[in-house]
Motif scaffolding. Structure first.
Motif, PDB file in Angstrom:
ATOM      1  N   LYS A  76      28.410  16.161 153.815  1.00  0.00           N
ATOM      2  CA  LYS A  76      27.867  15.617 152.566  1.00  0.00           C
ATOM      3  C   LYS A  76      28.989  15.293 151.586  1.00  0.00           C
ATOM      4  CE  LYS A  76      23.354  17.973 152.581  1.00  0.00           C
ATOM      5  NZ  LYS A  76      22.532  18.986 151.860  1.00  0.00           N
ATOM      6  N   VAL A  77      29.924  16.224 151.456  1.00  0.00           N
ATOM      7  CA  VAL A  77      31.033  16.032 150.520  1.00  0.00           C
ATOM      8  C   VAL A  77      31.898  14.854 150.944  1.00  0.00           C
ATOM      9  CG1 VAL A  77      33.196  17.055 149.709  1.00  0.00           C
ATOM     10  CG2 VAL A  77      31.098  18.408 149.704  1.00  0.00           C
ATOM     11  N   TRP A  78      32.197  14.773 152.234  1.00  0.00           N
ATOM     12  CA  TRP A  78      33.056  13.700 152.745  1.00  0.00           C
ATOM     13  C   TRP A  78      32.439  12.340 152.475  1.00  0.00           C
ATOM     14  CZ3 TRP A  78      37.837  14.743 153.740  1.00  0.00           C
ATOM     15  CH2 TRP A  78      38.623  13.860 154.481  1.00  0.00           C
ATOM     16  N   ARG A  79      31.135  12.225 152.725  1.00  0.00           N
ATOM     17  CA  ARG A  79      30.450  10.947 152.492  1.00  0.00           C
ATOM     18  C   ARG A  79      30.380  10.641 151.006  1.00  0.00           C
ATOM     19  NH1 ARG A  79      27.279  13.113 156.644  1.00  0.00           N
ATOM     20  NH2 ARG A  79      25.731  13.895 155.145  1.00  0.00           N
ATOM     21  N   ALA A  80      30.161  11.665 150.187  1.00  0.00           N
ATOM     22  CA  ALA A  80      30.078  11.449 148.741  1.00  0.00           C
ATOM     23  C   ALA A  80      31.415  10.954 148.186  1.00  0.00           C
ATOM     24  CB  ALA A  80      29.667  12.741 148.037  1.00  0.00           C
ATOM     25  N   PHE A  81      32.511  11.438 148.736  1.00  0.00           N
ATOM     26  CA  PHE A  81      33.823  10.940 148.325  1.00  0.00           C
ATOM     27  C   PHE A  81      34.008   9.468 148.709  1.00  0.00           C
ATOM     28  CE2 PHE A  81      35.901  15.274 147.946  1.00  0.00           C
ATOM     29  CZ  PHE A  81      36.349  15.080 146.654  1.00  0.00           C
ATOM     30  N   GLY A  82      33.229   9.004 149.686  1.00  0.00           N
ATOM     31  CA  GLY A  82      33.345   7.622 150.146  1.00  0.00           C
ATOM     32  C   GLY A  82      34.279   7.463 151.325  1.00  0.00           C
ATOM     33  N   TYR A  83      34.582   8.584 152.008  1.00  0.00           N
ATOM     34  CA  TYR A  83      35.496   8.532 153.146  1.00  0.00           C
ATOM     35  C   TYR A  83      34.724   8.209 154.423  1.00  0.00           C
ATOM     36  CZ  TYR A  83      38.293  11.309 149.862  1.00  0.00           C
ATOM     37  OH  TYR A  83      38.959  11.775 148.765  1.00  0.00           O
ATOM     38  N   PRO A  84      35.345   7.501 155.367  1.00  0.00           N
ATOM     39  CA  PRO A  84      34.665   7.205 156.636  1.00  0.00           C
ATOM     40  C   PRO A  84      34.520   8.454 157.492  1.00  0.00           C
ATOM     41  CG  PRO A  84      36.945   6.478 156.705  1.00  0.00           C
ATOM     42  CD  PRO A  84      36.695   6.906 155.303  1.00  0.00           C
ATOM     43  N   SER A  85      33.443   8.509 158.253  1.00  0.00           N
ATOM     44  CA  SER A  85      33.228   9.634 159.166  1.00  0.00           C
ATOM     45  C   SER A  85      34.223   9.568 160.319  1.00  0.00           C
ATOM     46  CB  SER A  85      31.802   9.612 159.714  1.00  0.00           C
ATOM     47  OG  SER A  85      30.864   9.762 158.661  1.00  0.00           O
ATOM     48  N   MET A  86      34.720  10.722 160.722  1.00  0.00           N
ATOM     49  CA  MET A  86      35.696  10.815 161.798  1.00  0.00           C
ATOM     50  C   MET A  86      35.142  11.649 162.954  1.00  0.00           C
ATOM     51  SD  MET A  86      38.424   9.132 160.983  1.00  0.00           S
ATOM     52  CE  MET A  86      39.246   8.446 159.530  1.00  0.00           C
ATOM     53  N   PRO A  87      35.452  11.274 164.191  1.00  0.00           N
ATOM     54  CA  PRO A  87      35.065  12.137 165.329  1.00  0.00           C
ATOM     55  C   PRO A  87      35.674  13.522 165.173  1.00  0.00           C
ATOM     56  CG  PRO A  87      35.816   9.979 166.089  1.00  0.00           C
ATOM     57  CD  PRO A  87      36.136  10.053 164.633  1.00  0.00           C
ATOM     58  N   ASP A  88      34.994  14.520 165.713  1.00  0.00           N
ATOM     59  CA  ASP A  88      35.439  15.905 165.545  1.00  0.00           C
ATOM     60  C   ASP A  88      36.845  16.140 166.070  1.00  0.00           C
ATOM     61  OD1 ASP A  88      33.096  16.548 164.346  1.00  0.00           O
ATOM     62  OD2 ASP A  88      32.209  17.593 166.069  1.00  0.00           O
ATOM     63  N   GLU A  89      37.248  15.407 167.098  1.00  0.00           N
ATOM     64  CA  GLU A  89      38.558  15.660 167.713  1.00  0.00           C
ATOM     65  C   GLU A  89      39.698  14.882 167.063  1.00  0.00           C
ATOM     66  OE1 GLU A  89      36.602  12.224 169.890  1.00  0.00           O
ATOM     67  OE2 GLU A  89      35.996  14.202 169.109  1.00  0.00           O
ATOM     68  N   THR A  90      39.399  14.038 166.084  1.00  0.00           N
ATOM     69  CA  THR A  90      40.435  13.228 165.449  1.00  0.00           C
ATOM     70  C   THR A  90      41.183  14.032 164.385  1.00  0.00           C
ATOM     71  OG1 THR A  90      39.154  11.203 165.780  1.00  0.00           O
ATOM     72  CG2 THR A  90      40.907  11.131 164.136  1.00  0.00           C
ATOM     73  N   VAL A  91      42.485  13.996 164.441  1.00  0.00           N
ATOM     74  CA  VAL A  91      43.305  14.660 163.429  1.00  0.00           C
ATOM     75  C   VAL A  91      43.365  13.741 162.206  1.00  0.00           C
ATOM     76  CG1 VAL A  91      45.590  15.566 162.869  1.00  0.00           C
ATOM     77  CG2 VAL A  91      44.650  15.876 165.178  1.00  0.00           C
ATOM     78  N   ALA A  92      42.639  14.111 161.164  1.00  0.00           N
ATOM     79  CA  ALA A  92      42.511  13.209 160.009  1.00  0.00           C
ATOM     80  C   ALA A  92      42.473  13.947 158.687  1.00  0.00           C
ATOM     81  CB  ALA A  92      41.246  12.363 160.170  1.00  0.00           C
ATOM     82  N   TYR A  93      42.782  15.243 158.677  1.00  0.00           N
ATOM     83  CA  TYR A  93      42.671  16.040 157.457  1.00  0.00           C
ATOM     84  C   TYR A  93      44.010  16.685 157.108  1.00  0.00           C
ATOM     85  CZ  TYR A  93      37.643  15.602 158.259  1.00  0.00           C
ATOM     86  OH  TYR A  93      36.386  15.101 158.465  1.00  0.00           O
ATOM     87  N   THR A  94      44.266  16.759 155.809  1.00  0.00           N
ATOM     88  CA  THR A  94      45.494  17.376 155.315  1.00  0.00           C
ATOM     89  C   THR A  94      45.192  18.737 154.688  1.00  0.00           C
ATOM     90  OG1 THR A  94      45.290  16.451 153.086  1.00  0.00           O
ATOM     91  CG2 THR A  94      46.371  15.071 154.755  1.00  0.00           C
ATOM     92  N   GLU A  95      46.269  19.442 154.303  1.00  0.00           N
ATOM     93  CA  GLU A  95      46.098  20.689 153.557  1.00  0.00           C
ATOM     94  C   GLU A  95      45.312  20.440 152.265  1.00  0.00           C
ATOM     95  OE1 GLU A  95      46.817  23.668 154.305  1.00  0.00           O
ATOM     96  OE2 GLU A  95      48.412  23.673 155.816  1.00  0.00           O
ATOM     97  N   GLY A  96      45.539  19.276 151.643  1.00  0.00           N
ATOM     98  CA  GLY A  96      44.819  18.937 150.424  1.00  0.00           C
ATOM     99  C   GLY A  96      43.328  18.800 150.657  1.00  0.00           C
ATOM    100  N   ASP A  97      42.937  18.217 151.801  1.00  0.00           N
ATOM    101  CA  ASP A  97      41.520  18.086 152.126  1.00  0.00           C
ATOM    102  C   ASP A  97      40.873  19.458 152.297  1.00  0.00           C
ATOM    103  OD1 ASP A  97      41.496  15.243 152.177  1.00  0.00           O
ATOM    104  OD2 ASP A  97      42.409  15.293 154.165  1.00  0.00           O
ATOM    105  N   VAL A  98      41.564  20.345 152.993  1.00  0.00           N
ATOM    106  CA  VAL A  98      41.040  21.699 153.204  1.00  0.00           C
ATOM    107  C   VAL A  98      40.887  22.423 151.855  1.00  0.00           C
ATOM    108  CG1 VAL A  98      41.515  23.958 154.238  1.00  0.00           C
ATOM    109  CG2 VAL A  98      41.990  21.867 155.527  1.00  0.00           C
ATOM    110  N   ALA A  99      41.904  22.298 151.010  1.00  0.00           N
ATOM    111  CA  ALA A  99      41.856  22.948 149.694  1.00  0.00           C
ATOM    112  C   ALA A  99      40.707  22.407 148.856  1.00  0.00           C
ATOM    113  CB  ALA A  99      43.185  22.751 148.972  1.00  0.00           C
ATOM    114  N   ALA A 100      40.460  21.088 148.921  1.00  0.00           N
ATOM    115  CA  ALA A 100      39.361  20.489 148.162  1.00  0.00           C
ATOM    116  C   ALA A 100      38.012  21.020 148.635  1.00  0.00           C
ATOM    117  CB  ALA A 100      39.409  18.974 148.289  1.00  0.00           C
ATOM    118  N   LEU A 101      37.828  21.109 149.957  1.00  0.00           N
ATOM    119  CA  LEU A 101      36.580  21.655 150.493  1.00  0.00           C
ATOM    120  C   LEU A 101      36.395  23.109 150.065  1.00  0.00           C
ATOM    121  CD1 LEU A 101      36.526  20.217 154.138  1.00  0.00           C
ATOM    122  CD2 LEU A 101      34.928  19.674 152.292  1.00  0.00           C
TER     123      LEU A 101
END
Length: 362
Positions: A41-66
């Motif tokens: 929900k949060v990812w879509r609300a930010f307006g980011y595209p959905s990524m497959p579960d196995e794709t490396v697409a997240y940073t430390e900043g993304d984890v901290a934001a969540l």
């Protein structure tokens, strides 16, 4: 296939993100301690595209934001719906800001870079970003805090004068629309770049006027801006100044302004209600370079020596029935002691004919 000489997209993405892409979605959810559904929900609300579960697409900043957003729910500050609405507001605002900044960087390239290959132009932008992005980021926070302080002050002022609002507690506000005349025709006559410059100048000019006079620019719609003001006098001054300033610019179409005074519903940075709808309808009644207001705003301004309100022909408007509009002008002559009231005769501002006779004839 990437064109020769262009930077690696992943390197550019990591540069702008401020961190390495190192986590999959599964990793990010686990490290942040939130549910998969919440992260989606949060990812879509930010307006980011959905990524497959196995794709490396997240940073430390993304984890901290969540993690931070999850704590807002855990601490009872917001529920999940509230977090999603907050994130969506951030995402939509930042998306527009980012697009504007990238466009600005591209327009500021030296002339020889514009004439050079795409690779060289992109490399120039990357170098500018790498060197100055650390200086841009604090400006975003600073602007947000300034706007937050202004919004908080307005909210406190509204709460302190709640008894002056309508029975539902909505604040009494002046709202106005300024609309560029014949914009469709202009858009056909100008090249895209020229049209963009006209729109940008119009938006910048309106924003400067609204801010300098103490109002709030609610939103811009390309050929139209919506503003609000806490007092009738401020709203009137903004409306007249926008109309006069744009009219003095020969390269830009005139604007027509409609303004109304009444209760509004502030929601997610926007304003809603009959007062807003009425202001929009009044805009269509105004001639180029003029300001048309409703009867409530006219009543608030009738004893103000700086302004003159002239009643014009009553008009039917869609969704609101027959309304009584007024033309707002600056009062070039101080009112004398025996002439303190505004014009009371129903006159058509353009022809001088009796308005009641016109209304009956129509």
């Amino acid at each position: 296939m990437m064109a020769a000489g262009l930077p690696d997209p992943k390197e550019i993405e990591e540069l702008l993100l401020g961190g390495e892409l190192r986590y999959t979605r599964v990793d990010a959810v686990r490290l942040a301690g939130v549910s998969r559904e919440f992260s989606g929900k949060v990812w879509r609300a930010f307006g980011y595209p959905s990524m497959p579960d196995e794709t490396v697409a997240y940073t430390e900043g993304d984890v901290a934001a969540l993690e931070r957003l999850g704590r807002l729910v855990e601490d009872g500050i917001l529920d999940e719906d509230g977090v999603v609405r907050l994130v969506r507001a951030f995402g939509q605002t930042m998306s527009r800001l980012a697009e504007w900044q990238v466009s600005l960087l591209g327009s500021m390239l030296p002339q020889d870079a514009n004439d050079a290959s795409s690779a060289e132009a992109v490399q120039t932008i990357v170098e500018i970003a790498e060197k100055h992005i650390g200086e841009f980021e604090p400006l975003v926070v600073h602007a947000w805090r300034r706007q937050l302080a202004a919004a908080g002050t307005r909210a406190l002022g509204t709460a302190a004068t709640r008894e002056n609002g309508d029975p539902a507690g909505r604040p009494m506000t002046t709202v106005g629309f300024a609309d560029m005349v014949s914009f469709t025709q202009v858009s056909r006559e100008l090249e895209e770049i020229e049209l963009a410059r006209v729109v940008e100048w119009f938006e910048e000019t309106a924003a400067d006027i609204v801010a300098s006079l103490g109002g709030r620019l609610v939103k811009t719609l390309g050929d139209e801006v919506l503003f609000s003001a806490e007092t009738p006098e401020t709203g009137a001054e903004i409306a007249l100044t926008i109309a006069a300033t744009i009219q003095d610019e020969t390269e830009v179409p005139d604007v027509r302004v409609g303004a109304a005074y009444g209760p509004v519903l502030p929601l997610m940075g926007d304003v809603f209600g009959t007062t807003v709808n009425l202001a929009a309808r009044l805009t269509s009644l105004a001639r180029p370079g003029t300001v048309v207001i409703d009867s409530e705003l006219a009543a608030q301004l009738e004893n103000e020596p700086d302004y003159e309100v002239a009643r014009i022909v009553r008009r039917p408007v869609r969704g609101l029935g027959i309304i009584q509009p007024y033309v707002l002008r600056r009062n070039e002559k101080p009112k004398s002691a025996d002439n303190e009231k505004p014009k009371s005769a129903d006159t058509d501002a353009d022809t001088g004919r009796d308005a009641d006779r016109d209304a009956e004839a129509s």
